[in-house]
Motif scaffolding. Structure first.
Motif, short mmCIF file in Angstrom:
data_model
loop_
_atom_site.label_atom_id
_atom_site.label_comp_id
_atom_site.label_asym_id
_atom_site.label_seq_id
_atom_site.Cartn_x
_atom_site.Cartn_y
_atom_site.Cartn_z
N GLY A 16 -10.53 -6.93 -3.86
CA GLY A 16 -10.93 -6.24 -5.08
C GLY A 16 -10.12 -4.98 -5.30
N PRO A 17 -10.48 -4.22 -6.32
CA PRO A 17 -9.73 -3.00 -6.66
C PRO A 17 -9.81 -1.92 -5.58
N ARG A 18 -10.86 -1.92 -4.77
CA ARG A 18 -11.00 -0.92 -3.73
C ARG A 18 -11.04 -1.61 -2.37
N MET A 19 -10.02 -1.35 -1.56
CA MET A 19 -9.93 -1.96 -0.24
C MET A 19 -9.54 -0.89 0.78
N GLN A 20 -9.30 -1.30 2.01
CA GLN A 20 -8.89 -0.38 3.06
C GLN A 20 -7.48 -0.73 3.51
N PHE A 21 -6.69 0.32 3.71
CA PHE A 21 -5.33 0.15 4.23
C PHE A 21 -5.10 1.22 5.28
N GLN A 22 -4.90 0.78 6.49
CA GLN A 22 -4.70 1.67 7.63
C GLN A 22 -5.80 2.73 7.71
N GLY A 23 -7.04 2.28 7.56
CA GLY A 23 -8.21 3.14 7.68
C GLY A 23 -8.50 4.01 6.49
N LYS A 24 -7.76 3.80 5.40
CA LYS A 24 -7.92 4.64 4.21
C LYS A 24 -8.38 3.80 3.03
#
Length: 418
Positions: free
Chosen positions: A37-45
């Motif tokens: 979706g539009p809001r996910m996590q990337f490298q803990g962020k």
């Protein structure tokens, strides 16, 4: 003396591979986590994601998730076992084919396991050594690889250039007359990098003057364009003139698989000559039944596509109002063109992700010319107007840093070309 086969590979990793030590895991092969979706996590962020092809937000639609899970519970991941011709054929595969054909207004359709594999094999099956292929120079890699299999002649025309199309059709006509073959013309409904629609209406009009058959790969148009979502041909009012219509499930359908649709005699031929399907395991029931539910939503939930286009127009109009170059896209794909080097692009994207929490696709040479940076965004139904405002603000900030040399200075001190 025979060289070691791997010597060349070890010495030259290719135009993208040479950046692997600095790029892998971050700029390429990144790990996105959490629900799609539009809001996910990337490298803990937590990041705002503009890099998913889930145009219609079906990946997490509750009815889709329910259909997928029920199919998995009933059939598991293995069913059916074997190729369709031998032991992998089911009534659900037939039902999906019938519904897809009706949706794109063709007599018949055939279900395929993958888009890339499917278009490659379709091209291979449609032509023999006496035939001539004419195709767009900016065609997707899957089309190019399909053309590579062709043992006969092929001509490329300048991207979406009518004059070049006609010139190469004339060359193809002359050659096909000599060989006793036919002509296959290949284009895309939507070009995935730049977002332009293929000039299908004009190409179809050329059929009055030249004798050729038209194959359209409409991966990005299916589900997003046209009154009903039947794609670029419907959008341009020329679906009848497309002889072979192809699309993948990997975009609007948020699934695995693909299909090809045409007159029944052509599909009957392809069923018995598509090597990628004849010698491959059938599409699993999870994907087959799941796609039936997705297609039902495409047909019956027009508000999903309407919301998509509200977001597309808000994003693209906002970028243009702020002076960004988005080219001549007339689809959901939203490219932003900037001038800069690959190292500058890497620093820019790092800034976007780390300081503005925005994740998007970066495209550089050799996909686009040297000295250019393409930031490619895919708006979806599930994005919000707040997401768009946040992105526009961030883009103004990174443009200033690119133009005042901030990114160049950082790149020169931190990135090496190895």
């Amino acid at each position: 003396m025979v060289k070691d086969l791997f010597e060349r590979i070890q010495q030259n990793k290719g135009p993208l591979g040479k950046w692997a030590s600095q790029a892998e895991g971050y700029f390429v092969f990144p790990k996105l986590e959490g629900e799609l979706g539009p809001r996910m996590q990337f490298q803990g962020k937590n990041i705002l994601n503009w890099s998913l092809n889930d145009y219609l937000g079906l990946a997490n639609h509750p009815e889709v998730r329910k259909a997928d899970s029920e199919a998995a519970a009933q059939y598991g991941a293995a069913y059916p076992m074997g190729a369709r011709m031998m032991s992998g054929h089911t009534k659900y595969h037939e039902q999906l084919e019938e519904e897809l054909a009706a949706f794109v207004m063709k007599e018949s359709a055939y279900l395929l396991n993958f888009g890339y594999q499917g278009i490659l094999s379709t091209i291979d099956a449609l032509v023999n050594r006496n035939d001539v292929i004419v195709y767009d120079v900016d065609a997707h890699a899957c089309i190019i690889d399909g053309v590579r299999l062709h043992s006969g002649k092929r001509f490329t025309y300048k991207h979406n250039d009518i004059e070049s199309m006609e010139k190469n059709l004339q060359r193809a006509t002359k050659l096909a007359t000599e060989t006793g073959g036919g002509i296959l013309f290949i284009t895309e409904g939507v070009f995935g990098m730049r977002g332009q629609q293929g000039k299908l209406k004009e190409i179809v009009e050329m059929k009055k003057k030249y004798n050729f058959r038209l194959l359209v790969d409409d991966a990005h148009g299916f589900g997003t364009l046209g009154k009903t979502g039947a794609g670029a041909g419907e959008e341009q009012g020329c679906q009848d003139g497309i002889d072979v219509y192809f699309s993948t499930f990997a975009k609007s359908m948020a699934n695995i698989g693909a299909f090809v649709a045409a007159d029944k005699d052509i599909i009957d031929y392809l069923k018995y000559n598509l090597r990628s399907q004849m010698f491959a395991k059938a599409l699993p029931m999870i994907q087959t039944i799941g796609s039936l539910k997705r297609l039902e939503l495409l047909r019956n939930s027009s508000e999903i596509k309407d919301k998509l286009w509200i977001n597309v127009n808000a994003l693209q109009n906002g970028l243009k109002e702020k002076g960004f170059n988005i080219g001549d896209t007339n689809t959901c794909i939203t490219p932003v063109y900037l001038e800069g080097s690959i190292p500058e692009a890497m620093i820019m994207v790092n800034d976007l992700r780390e300081n503005y929490s925005i994740f998007l696709s970066i495209v550089v040479y050799p996909v686009i010319p040297k000295g250019m940076i393409l930031l490619r965004m895919i708006p979806t139904t599930t994005h919000t107007l707040e997401d768009i405002d946040e992105t526009l603000t961030a883009f103004e900030a990174i443009r200033e840093k690119l133009e005042n040399g901030t990114y160049k200075q950082i790149a020169e001190s931190t990135i090496t070309d190895k």
